[in-house]
Design an enzyme around this catalytic site. Sequence first.
Site, PDB file in Angstrom:
ATOM      1  N   TYR A  49       0.986  -1.264   0.049  1.00 42.99           N
ATOM      2  CA  TYR A  49       0.088  -0.069   0.068  1.00 42.99           C
ATOM      3  C   TYR A  49       0.986   1.200  -0.014  1.00 42.99           C
ATOM      4  O   TYR A  49       1.917   1.115   0.341  1.00 42.99           O
ATOM      5  CB  TYR A  49      -0.872  -0.022   1.339  1.00 42.99           C
ATOM      6  CG  TYR A  49      -0.158   0.191   2.443  1.00 42.99           C
ATOM      7  CD1 TYR A  49       0.035   1.398   3.029  1.00 42.99           C
ATOM      8  CD2 TYR A  49       0.341  -0.942   3.153  1.00 42.99           C
ATOM      9  CE1 TYR A  49       0.877   1.523   4.393  1.00 42.99           C
ATOM     10  CE2 TYR A  49       1.133  -0.976   4.438  1.00 42.99           C
ATOM     11  CZ  TYR A  49       1.256   0.342   5.069  1.00 42.99           C
ATOM     12  OH  TYR A  49       1.796   0.580   6.038  1.00 42.99           O
ATOM     13  N   THR A  77       5.518  -1.686   6.860  1.00 43.04           N
ATOM     14  CA  THR A  77       5.605  -2.308   5.832  1.00 43.04           C
ATOM     15  C   THR A  77       5.793  -1.559   4.573  1.00 43.04           C
ATOM     16  O   THR A  77       6.648  -1.932   3.848  1.00 43.04           O
ATOM     17  CB  THR A  77       4.598  -3.514   5.450  1.00 43.04           C
ATOM     18  OG1 THR A  77       3.486  -2.992   5.427  1.00 43.04           O
ATOM     19  CG2 THR A  77       4.744  -4.646   6.594  1.00 43.04           C
ATOM     20  N   ARG A 124      10.932  -5.940  13.670  1.00 44.92           N
ATOM     21  CA  ARG A 124       9.557  -6.330  13.434  1.00 44.92           C
ATOM     22  C   ARG A 124       9.690  -7.474  12.378  1.00 44.92           C
ATOM     23  O   ARG A 124      10.056  -7.310  11.518  1.00 44.92           O
ATOM     24  CB  ARG A 124       8.682  -5.153  13.126  1.00 44.92           C
ATOM     25  CG  ARG A 124       7.477  -5.304  13.206  1.00 44.92           C
ATOM     26  CD  ARG A 124       6.439  -4.294  12.843  1.00 44.92           C
ATOM     27  NE  ARG A 124       5.222  -4.242  13.164  1.00 44.92           N
ATOM     28  CZ  ARG A 124       4.217  -3.615  12.425  1.00 44.92           C
ATOM     29  NH1 ARG A 124       4.599  -2.961  11.309  1.00 44.92           N
ATOM     30  NH2 ARG A 124       3.041  -3.583  12.642  1.00 44.92           N
ATOM     31  N   ARG A 130      -1.824  -9.787   3.932  1.00 45.82           N
ATOM     32  CA  ARG A 130      -1.938  -8.615   2.984  1.00 45.82           C
ATOM     33  C   ARG A 130      -1.006  -7.708   2.962  1.00 45.82           C
ATOM     34  O   ARG A 130      -0.953  -6.889   2.128  1.00 45.82           O
ATOM     35  CB  ARG A 130      -3.548  -8.083   3.356  1.00 45.82           C
ATOM     36  CG  ARG A 130      -3.537  -7.137   4.712  1.00 45.82           C
ATOM     37  CD  ARG A 130      -4.641  -6.777   5.046  1.00 45.82           C
ATOM     38  NE  ARG A 130      -4.872  -6.357   6.521  1.00 45.82           N
ATOM     39  CZ  ARG A 130      -4.135  -5.388   7.204  1.00 45.82           C
ATOM     40  NH1 ARG A 130      -3.890  -4.532   6.355  1.00 45.82           N
ATOM     41  NH2 ARG A 130      -4.231  -5.484   8.448  1.00 45.82           N
ATOM     42  N   TYR A 157       3.702  -9.231  14.388  1.00 47.39           N
ATOM     43  CA  TYR A 157       2.165  -8.975  13.821  1.00 47.39           C
ATOM     44  C   TYR A 157       1.695  -9.894  12.978  1.00 47.39           C
ATOM     45  O   TYR A 157       2.020 -10.506  12.163  1.00 47.39           O
ATOM     46  CB  TYR A 157       2.307  -7.796  13.093  1.00 47.39           C
ATOM     47  CG  TYR A 157       0.986  -7.063  12.942  1.00 47.39           C
ATOM     48  CD1 TYR A 157       0.108  -7.015  13.614  1.00 47.39           C
ATOM     49  CD2 TYR A 157       0.795  -6.318  11.777  1.00 47.39           C
ATOM     50  CE1 TYR A 157      -1.320  -6.601  13.441  1.00 47.39           C
ATOM     51  CE2 TYR A 157      -0.572  -5.591  11.459  1.00 47.39           C
ATOM     52  CZ  TYR A 157      -1.668  -5.812  12.453  1.00 47.39           C
ATOM     53  OH  TYR A 157      -2.701  -5.022  11.911  1.00 47.39           O
ATOM     54  N   HIS A 181      -1.105  -5.371  18.687  1.00 41.36           N
ATOM     55  CA  HIS A 181      -2.562  -5.322  18.585  1.00 41.36           C
ATOM     56  C   HIS A 181      -3.332  -6.779  18.978  1.00 41.36           C
ATOM     57  O   HIS A 181      -4.346  -7.131  18.673  1.00 41.36           O
ATOM     58  CB  HIS A 181      -3.009  -4.884  17.240  1.00 41.36           C
ATOM     59  CG  HIS A 181      -2.183  -3.848  16.627  1.00 41.36           C
ATOM     60  ND1 HIS A 181      -1.766  -2.888  17.175  1.00 41.36           N
ATOM     61  CD2 HIS A 181      -1.994  -3.715  15.238  1.00 41.36           C
ATOM     62  CE1 HIS A 181      -1.183  -2.111  16.579  1.00 41.36           C
ATOM     63  NE2 HIS A 181      -1.117  -2.568  15.098  1.00 41.36           N
ATOM     64  N   ASP A 257      -1.026   3.959  17.158  1.00 44.74           N
ATOM     65  CA  ASP A 257      -1.010   3.552  15.967  1.00 44.74           C
ATOM     66  C   ASP A 257      -1.274   4.581  14.707  1.00 44.74           C
ATOM     67  O   ASP A 257      -1.701   4.292  13.396  1.00 44.74           O
ATOM     68  CB  ASP A 257      -2.105   2.515  15.449  1.00 44.74           C
ATOM     69  CG  ASP A 257      -1.585   1.548  14.186  1.00 44.74           C
ATOM     70  OD1 ASP A 257      -0.580   1.257  13.958  1.00 44.74           O
ATOM     71  OD2 ASP A 257      -2.653   1.111  13.436  1.00 44.74           O
ATOM     72  N   ASN A 262      -4.165   2.052   6.100  1.00 43.70           N
ATOM     73  CA  ASN A 262      -4.940   0.913   5.690  1.00 43.70           C
ATOM     74  C   ASN A 262      -6.459   0.965   6.266  1.00 43.70           C
ATOM     75  O   ASN A 262      -7.246  -0.069   6.369  1.00 43.70           O
ATOM     76  CB  ASN A 262      -4.385  -0.561   5.957  1.00 43.70           C
ATOM     77  CG  ASN A 262      -3.178  -0.708   5.228  1.00 43.70           C
ATOM     78  OD1 ASN A 262      -2.814  -0.004   3.973  1.00 43.70           O
ATOM     79  ND2 ASN A 262      -2.210  -1.443   5.840  1.00 43.70           N
TER      80      ASN A 262
HETATM   81  C1  0GY Z   1      -0.268  -1.240  12.049  1.00 47.18           C
HETATM   82  C2  0GY Z   1      -1.229  -1.969  11.285  1.00 47.18           C
HETATM   83  C3  0GY Z   1      -0.901  -2.054  10.010  1.00 47.18           C
HETATM   84  C4  0GY Z   1      -0.007  -1.605   9.156  1.00 47.18           C
HETATM   85  C5  0GY Z   1       1.336  -2.200   9.182  1.00 47.18           C
HETATM   86  O1  0GY Z   1       3.556  -2.415   9.041  1.00 47.18           O
HETATM   87  C6  0GY Z   1       2.234  -2.274   8.273  1.00 47.18           C
HETATM   88  O2  0GY Z   1       2.172  -1.874   7.250  1.00 47.18           O
HETATM   89  O3  0GY Z   1       1.570  -2.647  10.688  1.00 47.18           O
HETATM   90  C7  0GY Z   1      -2.324  -2.946   9.299  1.00 47.18           C
HETATM   91  O4  0GY Z   1      -2.434  -2.563   8.321  1.00 47.18           O
HETATM   92  O5  0GY Z   1      -3.062  -3.738  10.092  1.00 47.18           O
HETATM   93  O6  0GY Z   1       0.138  -1.521  12.963  1.00 47.18           O
HETATM   94  O7  0GY Z   1       0.092  -0.182  11.531  1.00 47.18           O
END
Ligand code: 0GY
Length: 302
Positions: A49, A77, A124, A130, A157, A181, A257, A262
Amino acid sequence: MEFTMTPGWLPFHPNPSQPRFRVPPGAVDAHCHVFGPGAQFPYAPERKYTPCDASRDQLFALRDRLGFARNVIVQATCHGSDNRALADALQHSNGMARGVATVSRDVTDRELQDLHAAGVRGTRFNFVKRLVDFTPREVLMDIARRIAPLGWHVVIYFEAVDLPELWDFFTALPTTVVVDHMGRPDVTKPVDGPEFELFVRMMREHDNIWSKVSCPERLSVSGPPALDGEQNAYRDVAPFARRLVETFPDRVLWGTDWPHPNLKDHMPDDGLLVDFIPHIARTAELQHKLLVDNPMRLYWSD
Ligand code: 0GY
């Protein structure tokens, strides 16, 4: 380089409310991100994304507005294993931010030392399908062994349905392990049902495993604060977070957060997220552990 946010996703709240809940002095927002700005710190080619830009100065302004003293900035990410935006934010924080980076197996000792000097204290591993492509477990275990001597921890995660398959890997990690989370529980299932019990059991049997009791806005089905008042905000998530806070008061962390990548349907007001804290940590003592003692022990022990 020009980047355009993934269509349909929302930018962060432009004007969060002033929280009614006053966090204790020295409170840490232990899960937040910086994104770009893309023109300065380009997003990773392999990203799933493209977020809205969310700069360090905007993050520090939010910290001050919400009454927090410190941040733990987590590599997302969309920046892959390019930690330059993260390191830049840490270096401009006057020591008030620490970080969790993403590193690849070929990271050099020198790069790890530079990240440590910037304020990184963890790495991490992301298993949310996704968000990332698959990385073999042995590669991740190799990274965990490399970062362990630095005193870093591993942040993981994942989705709750994937825990049975990931259990052996998580419980074999040689460091402190912090779950993002709450392991993304399905909050339409009972808080004492088999799925969340498995997560609680993992924490009970492995005292190196911690959890962030964050992201009600991502997990909630009942939704954000209703017109009938904040008591009802994210009410389906509260029992899950409360259970962890009360069962493992010394191994829980909380974070906004921000800037909430997303999210399509609802962008939270960060002030109202702060007002959710007393619904999950119901005494001043639990609030102090959650917001000050625990994150300070994990990120600022030196
Ligand atoms: C968060 C949750 C999300 C994204 C990421 O690293 C990330 O892109 O963790 C998510 O999309 O659930 O902790 O920001």
